[in-house]
Design an enzyme around this catalytic site. Structure first.
Site, short mmCIF file in Angstrom:
data_model
loop_
_atom_site.label_atom_id
_atom_site.label_comp_id
_atom_site.label_asym_id
_atom_site.label_seq_id
_atom_site.Cartn_x
_atom_site.Cartn_y
_atom_site.Cartn_z
N ASP A 43 68.40 32.65 34.98
CA ASP A 43 67.90 33.91 35.24
C ASP A 43 68.90 34.53 36.17
OD1 ASP A 43 65.93 32.64 36.96
OD2 ASP A 43 64.94 34.14 36.36
N ARG B 148 68.28 33.68 41.50
CA ARG B 148 68.50 33.03 42.90
C ARG B 148 69.68 32.93 43.12
NH1 ARG B 148 63.25 31.11 41.34
NH2 ARG B 148 62.65 29.93 42.85
N SER C 263 63.28 30.57 34.01
CA SER C 263 63.78 30.51 35.69
C SER C 263 64.96 29.20 35.37
CB SER C 263 63.22 30.78 37.17
OG SER C 263 64.41 30.71 38.01
N ASP D 162 70.96 30.59 39.40
CA ASP D 162 70.18 29.73 38.55
C ASP D 162 70.09 30.44 37.06
OD1 ASP D 162 68.84 31.85 38.90
OD2 ASP D 162 66.25 30.93 38.93
#
Length: 557
Positions: free
Chosen positions: A287, A290, A128, A285
């Site tokens: 990946d 978010r 992430s 973000d």
């Protein structure tokens, strides 16, 4: 390291095996059992496979999906793609069909694929927004949500029983030629974009909108997927921050690849927005699970909304869209639910009380909200929205996890709609607070690498004025209730036992104050952080607290 007698490094790499938990694995890439590398990925996948064989009689008919991001660590030779191929090799060696994405994908595509294809499980190789040297192994179950107990313990035990590599676990070349290997990339991308269109309610307005939006994927995988989502909504494509558009595992333009950090990550976005005359910035973000949003204010300054403020805005908007849809004969409000984590703002609860739908809170993390959403959906309920303060939003039940792709498209339509009414996001947020009560929060964290220090701090809170006694006041404000989800204590309950699930492996204490304030302090499951969350709420019509919180809101504004 052996030649150099680097004992501390050896201890760090080989001293203790990574612990597999509900968050799967997350650690630095490098040598040794405490790091992410070829061997530990094989061992983890062998244990995972063995556990799946115990749980599913149809595993070899249904299979498993595997996705990966763009992370890579040249010094150790590790990369997300390499780890994903090794995981596929292990599963295929046992006759399990594998749906391995042929290219980088957003994390939300893995749970979407499980639900869409009816698979047994899924793995996403990603860390992430962690620092560049880290990687992770995130596991989803057949219900499309992240794993929760007892699966974490079952998988961890199976890993320990399957540490020696199986004969064909290393054979990635053979696995990539196997008839058991499937590439779902094109089909899933098409189906995902088709599915999220059910959340588009203002297509004509989108086509004609003059709002200018900037998007940054912060060197992650998000660019092409957010562009596609905007196209699915007939929104004009957002301006992409060129320096951060393409995947780059070095994350060269930011200190931390985490939009939660706010202005430091958005410097290039601000510059592009000012250049193009854009008023809104969307940031994912790496990946793409978010979403952060910033808006230019009348003063010319940029405002970066907190996760709680975005939860209020998106929750309100999605409920308005549901009411519009309801006019076409959709479900009753008694079956509508929204969820948030216990450390997030209580604003959805306030909206639910006034509007008549159901609100529930869960433990921290989308693993709990995703599983609860699935339970409710299986009972015929309509879960409209879920969020956590860490800029995570589930805007569509097609993905039972936070999803920054669909959230970006829905936010784009929301911004276009408001602009058509000459309303800004900041103005709309204030209107929400005026209608449902002001909710002002302040959240942050401290970095702490020493587990003994963390334990001593929490034990001091639990034995503040003698054994088993918590603080009775803080800063002159009386504490009226304490909930400790590490020990299971909750002074608000008749039997002093917490209702939410407890866990001795993580620290979490919540204090409720006489003035209506709530403060929670907890440890992070994936980072060396002690996090704190505070919120003050004023009921609509409470003039005293509304005045104070309005002052704070304007100060933040």
């Amino acid at each position: 390291m052996v030649k150099d007698r680097a004992m501390s490094e050896l201890q760090k790499c080989f001293g203790a095996r990574m612990e597999f938990g509900t968050a799967g694995l997350r650690a630095a890439m490098g040598p040794g059992v405490s790091c992410m590398n070829d061997l530990t990925i094989i061992q983890t996948t062998q244990g995972f496979c063995a556990y799946l064989e115990q749980c599913f009689t149809d595993l070899k008919q249904k299979g498993v999906v595997i996705g990966f991001d763009a992370r890579a660590h040249p010094p150790s030779g590790g990369s997300s793609k390499r780890f994903a191929c090794l995981a596929a090799s292990v599963l295929i060696s046992r006759g399990v069909p594998v749906y391995l994405f042929s290219d980088i994908t957003p994390t939300p595509y893995v749970p979407f694929t499980i639900s869409h294809l009816g698979l047994c499980a899924g793995v996403m190789v990603t860390a992430s927004h962690n620092p560049k040297q880290d990687n992770g192994y995130k596991v989803y179950w057949a219900n499309g949500a992240q794993i929760i107990p007892p699966h974490d313990k079952g998988i961890a035990a199976a890993i320990e029983q399957n540490l020696e590599p199986w004969p064909k676990s290393w054979d990635t070349d053979g696995a990539l030629q196997s008839s058991l290997l499937n590439d779902p990339y094109q089909d899933i991308h098409r189906e995902y974009c088709k599915t999220i269109q059910q959340h588009c309610f203002h297509r004509e307005l989108n086509k004609n909108s003059e709002v200018k939006i900037v998007h940054t994927s912060v060197h992650g995988v998000g660019h092409i997927f957010v562009q596609a989502a905007f196209k699915a909504f007939d929104l004009h494509p957002p301006y992409a921050v060129e320096q951060q558009k393409d995947p780059d595992p070095e994350f060269p333009t930011v200190k931390y690849p985490n939009p939660e950090e706010g202005e430091g990550v958005l410097t290039l976005s601000f510059a592009l927005a000012d250049q193009e005359g854009a008023t809104v910035i969307l940031a994912n973000d790496p990946d793409v699970d978010r979403l952060a949003i910033a808006e230019k204010q009348e003063s010319g300054q940029w405002r970066v909304f907190s996760g709680n403020e975005l939860g209020a805005l998106l929750g309100w908007w999605i409920f308005q869209c549901w009411k519009l849809q309801k006019g076409e004969g959709k479900a009753s409000i008694k079956d509508v639910y929204m969820l948030s984590s216990t450390v997030s703002s209580k604003i959805l609860r306030a909206i639910a009380v006034k509007e008549g739908f159901h609100f529930e809170e869960t433990l921290t993390g989308f693993k709990w909200m995703g599983n609860r959403a699935r339970e409710l959906m299986d009972q015929g309920k309509n879960v409209l929205f879920a969020f956590e303060e860490a800029i995570g939003y589930m805007c569509s039940p097609a993905v039972l996890d936070k999803d920054g792709v669909s959230a970006a498209a829905i936010a784009g339509e929301f911004v276009s709609y408001l602009a058509s009414k000459n309303i800004t996001l900041s103005h709309q947020l204030r209107s929400i607070y005026e209608e449902y009560g002001y909710h002002i929060s302040k959240n942050s964290y401290f970095i702490c690498h020493n587990q003994d220090t963390i334990k001593q701090m929490f034990e001091r809170l639990r034995n503040y004025d003698g054994e088993n006694s918590y603080p009775k006041e803080c800063g002159g404000f009386a504490i009226t209730a304490v909930r400790d989800l590490t020990t299971g204590y909750d002074s608000n309950q008749p039997d002093n036992k917490a209702i939410l699930p407890t866990s001795k492996s993580s620290q979490m204490i919540t204090f409720t104050f006489a003035n209506g304030g709530v403060a929670t302090i907890r440890t992070s499951g994936t980072e060396p952080k002690i996090k704190y969350y505070t919120e003050l709420c004023a009921a609509p019509g409470n003039r005293f607290w509304t005045h104070i919180l309005l002052t704070l809101f304007i100060e933040y504004d």
